[in-house]
Design a protein around this motif. Structure first.
Motif, PDB file in Angstrom:
ATOM      1  N   LEU A 138       0.818  -1.213   0.000  1.00  0.00           N
ATOM      2  CA  LEU A 138       0.000   0.000   0.000  1.00  0.00           C
ATOM      3  C   LEU A 138       0.854   1.266   0.000  1.00  0.00           C
ATOM      4  O   LEU A 138       0.445   2.301  -0.525  1.00  0.00           O
ATOM      5  CB  LEU A 138      -0.917  -0.023   1.229  1.00  0.00           C
ATOM      6  CG  LEU A 138      -1.850   1.166   1.458  1.00  0.00           C
ATOM      7  CD1 LEU A 138      -2.929   1.194   0.387  1.00  0.00           C
ATOM      8  CD2 LEU A 138      -2.480   1.094   2.839  1.00  0.00           C
ATOM      9  N   ARG A 139       2.047   1.193   0.555  1.00  0.00           N
ATOM     10  CA  ARG A 139       2.859   2.394   0.762  1.00  0.00           C
ATOM     11  C   ARG A 139       3.273   3.059  -0.552  1.00  0.00           C
ATOM     12  O   ARG A 139       3.539   4.257  -0.584  1.00  0.00           O
ATOM     13  CB  ARG A 139       4.098   2.058   1.595  1.00  0.00           C
ATOM     14  CG  ARG A 139       3.742   1.664   3.016  1.00  0.00           C
ATOM     15  CD  ARG A 139       4.952   1.467   3.911  1.00  0.00           C
ATOM     16  NE  ARG A 139       4.505   1.025   5.233  1.00  0.00           N
ATOM     17  CZ  ARG A 139       4.077   1.839   6.201  1.00  0.00           C
ATOM     18  NH1 ARG A 139       4.073   3.147   5.974  1.00  0.00           N
ATOM     19  NH2 ARG A 139       3.666   1.368   7.353  1.00  0.00           N
ATOM     20  N   LEU A 177       1.444   9.424  -0.542  1.00  0.00           N
ATOM     21  CA  LEU A 177       2.289  10.578  -0.809  1.00  0.00           C
ATOM     22  C   LEU A 177       3.642  10.363  -0.147  1.00  0.00           C
ATOM     23  O   LEU A 177       3.724   9.723   0.915  1.00  0.00           O
ATOM     24  CB  LEU A 177       1.623  11.842  -0.255  1.00  0.00           C
ATOM     25  CG  LEU A 177       0.300  12.266  -0.910  1.00  0.00           C
ATOM     26  CD1 LEU A 177      -0.313  13.437  -0.142  1.00  0.00           C
ATOM     27  CD2 LEU A 177       0.507  12.630  -2.369  1.00  0.00           C
ATOM     28  N   PRO A 178       4.728  10.855  -0.728  1.00  0.00           N
ATOM     29  CA  PRO A 178       6.067  10.608  -0.158  1.00  0.00           C
ATOM     30  C   PRO A 178       6.167  10.962   1.327  1.00  0.00           C
ATOM     31  O   PRO A 178       6.792  10.235   2.095  1.00  0.00           O
ATOM     32  CB  PRO A 178       6.963  11.500  -1.021  1.00  0.00           C
ATOM     33  CG  PRO A 178       6.256  11.574  -2.329  1.00  0.00           C
ATOM     34  CD  PRO A 178       4.791  11.587  -2.000  1.00  0.00           C
ATOM     35  N   GLY A 179       5.541  12.040   1.732  1.00  0.00           N
ATOM     36  CA  GLY A 179       5.626  12.442   3.131  1.00  0.00           C
ATOM     37  C   GLY A 179       4.823  11.579   4.079  1.00  0.00           C
ATOM     38  O   GLY A 179       4.981  11.679   5.297  1.00  0.00           O
ATOM     39  N   HIS A 180       3.966  10.726   3.534  1.00  0.00           N
ATOM     40  CA  HIS A 180       3.127   9.867   4.363  1.00  0.00           C
ATOM     41  C   HIS A 180       3.673   8.455   4.519  1.00  0.00           C
ATOM     42  O   HIS A 180       3.194   7.694   5.353  1.00  0.00           O
ATOM     43  CB  HIS A 180       1.712   9.791   3.772  1.00  0.00           C
ATOM     44  CG  HIS A 180       0.936  11.058   3.935  1.00  0.00           C
ATOM     45  ND1 HIS A 180      -0.269  11.283   3.288  1.00  0.00           N
ATOM     46  CD2 HIS A 180       1.187  12.174   4.665  1.00  0.00           C
ATOM     47  CE1 HIS A 180      -0.722  12.484   3.626  1.00  0.00           C
ATOM     48  NE2 HIS A 180       0.141  13.045   4.447  1.00  0.00           N
ATOM     49  N   ARG A 181       4.662   8.095   3.731  1.00  0.00           N
ATOM     50  CA  ARG A 181       5.158   6.722   3.752  1.00  0.00           C
ATOM     51  C   ARG A 181       5.920   6.391   5.024  1.00  0.00           C
ATOM     52  O   ARG A 181       6.147   5.226   5.330  1.00  0.00           O
ATOM     53  CB  ARG A 181       6.051   6.483   2.527  1.00  0.00           C
ATOM     54  CG  ARG A 181       5.290   6.550   1.217  1.00  0.00           C
ATOM     55  CD  ARG A 181       6.203   6.488   0.012  1.00  0.00           C
ATOM     56  NE  ARG A 181       5.454   6.725  -1.226  1.00  0.00           N
ATOM     57  CZ  ARG A 181       6.000   6.914  -2.407  1.00  0.00           C
ATOM     58  NH1 ARG A 181       7.337   6.880  -2.529  1.00  0.00           N
ATOM     59  NH2 ARG A 181       5.259   7.129  -3.477  1.00  0.00           N
ATOM     60  N   LEU A 241      -8.926   5.862  -0.985  1.00  0.00           N
ATOM     61  CA  LEU A 241      -7.796   6.753  -0.767  1.00  0.00           C
ATOM     62  C   LEU A 241      -6.879   6.157   0.295  1.00  0.00           C
ATOM     63  O   LEU A 241      -7.343   5.727   1.353  1.00  0.00           O
ATOM     64  CB  LEU A 241      -8.293   8.127  -0.318  1.00  0.00           C
ATOM     65  CG  LEU A 241      -7.235   9.169   0.048  1.00  0.00           C
ATOM     66  CD1 LEU A 241      -6.475   9.601  -1.200  1.00  0.00           C
ATOM     67  CD2 LEU A 241      -7.883  10.372   0.715  1.00  0.00           C
ATOM     68  N   ALA A 242      -5.593   6.107   0.036  1.00  0.00           N
ATOM     69  CA  ALA A 242      -4.611   5.627   1.010  1.00  0.00           C
ATOM     70  C   ALA A 242      -4.057   6.813   1.777  1.00  0.00           C
ATOM     71  O   ALA A 242      -3.661   7.817   1.180  1.00  0.00           O
ATOM     72  CB  ALA A 242      -3.491   4.875   0.300  1.00  0.00           C
ATOM     73  N   GLN A 243      -4.041   6.694   3.103  1.00  0.00           N
ATOM     74  CA  GLN A 243      -3.557   7.788   3.930  1.00  0.00           C
ATOM     75  C   GLN A 243      -3.143   7.279   5.307  1.00  0.00           C
ATOM     76  O   GLN A 243      -3.514   6.177   5.703  1.00  0.00           O
ATOM     77  CB  GLN A 243      -4.644   8.860   4.086  1.00  0.00           C
ATOM     78  CG  GLN A 243      -5.896   8.370   4.793  1.00  0.00           C
ATOM     79  CD  GLN A 243      -6.927   9.477   4.931  1.00  0.00           C
ATOM     80  OE1 GLN A 243      -6.746  10.589   4.465  1.00  0.00           O
ATOM     81  NE2 GLN A 243      -8.032   9.168   5.598  1.00  0.00           N
ATOM     82  N   PRO A 244      -2.370   8.084   6.068  1.00  0.00           N
ATOM     83  CA  PRO A 244      -2.012   7.700   7.432  1.00  0.00           C
ATOM     84  C   PRO A 244      -3.254   7.732   8.340  1.00  0.00           C
ATOM     85  O   PRO A 244      -4.187   8.500   8.101  1.00  0.00           O
ATOM     86  CB  PRO A 244      -1.001   8.769   7.854  1.00  0.00           C
ATOM     87  CG  PRO A 244      -0.541   9.405   6.593  1.00  0.00           C
ATOM     88  CD  PRO A 244      -1.691   9.318   5.647  1.00  0.00           C
TER      89      PRO A 244
END
Length: 259
Positions: A106-107, A111-115, A132-135
């Protein structure tokens, strides 16, 4: 215990689902059980736990896993360490390893800053027909309550919060170490002893009121029986009655009426 057993059940279900070749990653709601179990053992604040970063999980010189929790609005971090080879599903090293495995594919869509965040997942966008994938911590705070409500309803649990878990941990540690606030302060990673005092004071006052009420009742018995039976120095043993062969009823736990 009931909460942790429910977490284990849900974590195993998610790990089982991940065996499907078409598994795209966990939904954010599926991470709730992992986060609850994580908070049980780290005793971190909710925002600290949900905002854990992968680079803040590292081995130490003793071969343990050190977890460093960043506290928003504070320069003082929370830390905890655990046996690296503890393979119980609820141990923080296993939680970390399982979440890493669940979210690996999923990573790439983050977004790069969320990985860098540990707890990331998919959020269904029903009105827009896509996911939507998110933290986890990037959600609206009300979603945490929504996941909690559904979790409690599914498993027949009373409502609780992650803050309740941390506060309960403070009370347990305080009792284990004979009301030593400085030990609690250390284990809870509090910067000020005043913060620790706020966590444990109400429970200490409640326990003291229970003990006081018990002693007042026993003294009243002593006075009313003119000293026939004094049980004030026997706080835990069964209280024998003044009449041989009988036991006094506990006024705070009376026998069930069978009539």
């Amino acid at each position: 215990g009931d909460i942790l057993r429910a977490c284990i059940k849900e974590m195993r279900m998610t790990l089982k689902r991940a065996e499907d070749p078409d598994f795209e990653g966990p939904e954010l709601s599926e991470l709730f059980s992992f986060i609850v179990a994580f908070v049980f053992w780290t005793m971190f604040n909710p925002d600290t736990a949900t905002g854990m970063r992968r680079q803040d999980l590292r081995p130490d010189a003793l071969g343990r896993v050190v977890v460093i929790g960043r506290k928003p609005r504070s320069a003082h971090d929370q830390t905890a360490s655990f046996e690296a080879n503890d393979d119980h599903i609820c141990s923080p090293p296993q939680i970390i390893a399982n979440v890493e495995r669940l979210t690996k594919a999923l990573r790439e869509s983050l977004l790069p800053g969320h990985r860098e965040y540990l707890f990331v997942g998919r959020q269904r966008q029903i009105q827009r027909s896509f996911t939507l994938a998110q933290p986890f911590h990037a959600q609206n705070p009300s979603m945490l309550s929504f996941y909690r409500d559904r979790f409690c309803e599914t498993h027949g649990l009373p409502l609780f919060s992650l803050r309740d878990i941390r506060a309960t941990a403070a009370v347990i540690v305080n009792k284990l170490f004979a009301n030593d606030p400085f030990t609690v302060k250390t284990l809870m990673n509090h910067l000020s002893i005043d913060t620790t005092d706020r966590y444990v004071r109400s429970q200490m006052e409640y326990d003291e009121n229970i003990r006081l009420a018990d002693q007042i009742e026993k003294r009243a018995r002593f006075v009313k029986t003119c000293g026939a039976r004094d049980v004030r120095d026997q706080p835990s043993a069964p209280q024998s009655a003044a009449t041989p062969g009988f036991v006094c009823a506990d006024p705070y736990d009376p026998p069930v009426h069978l009539g």
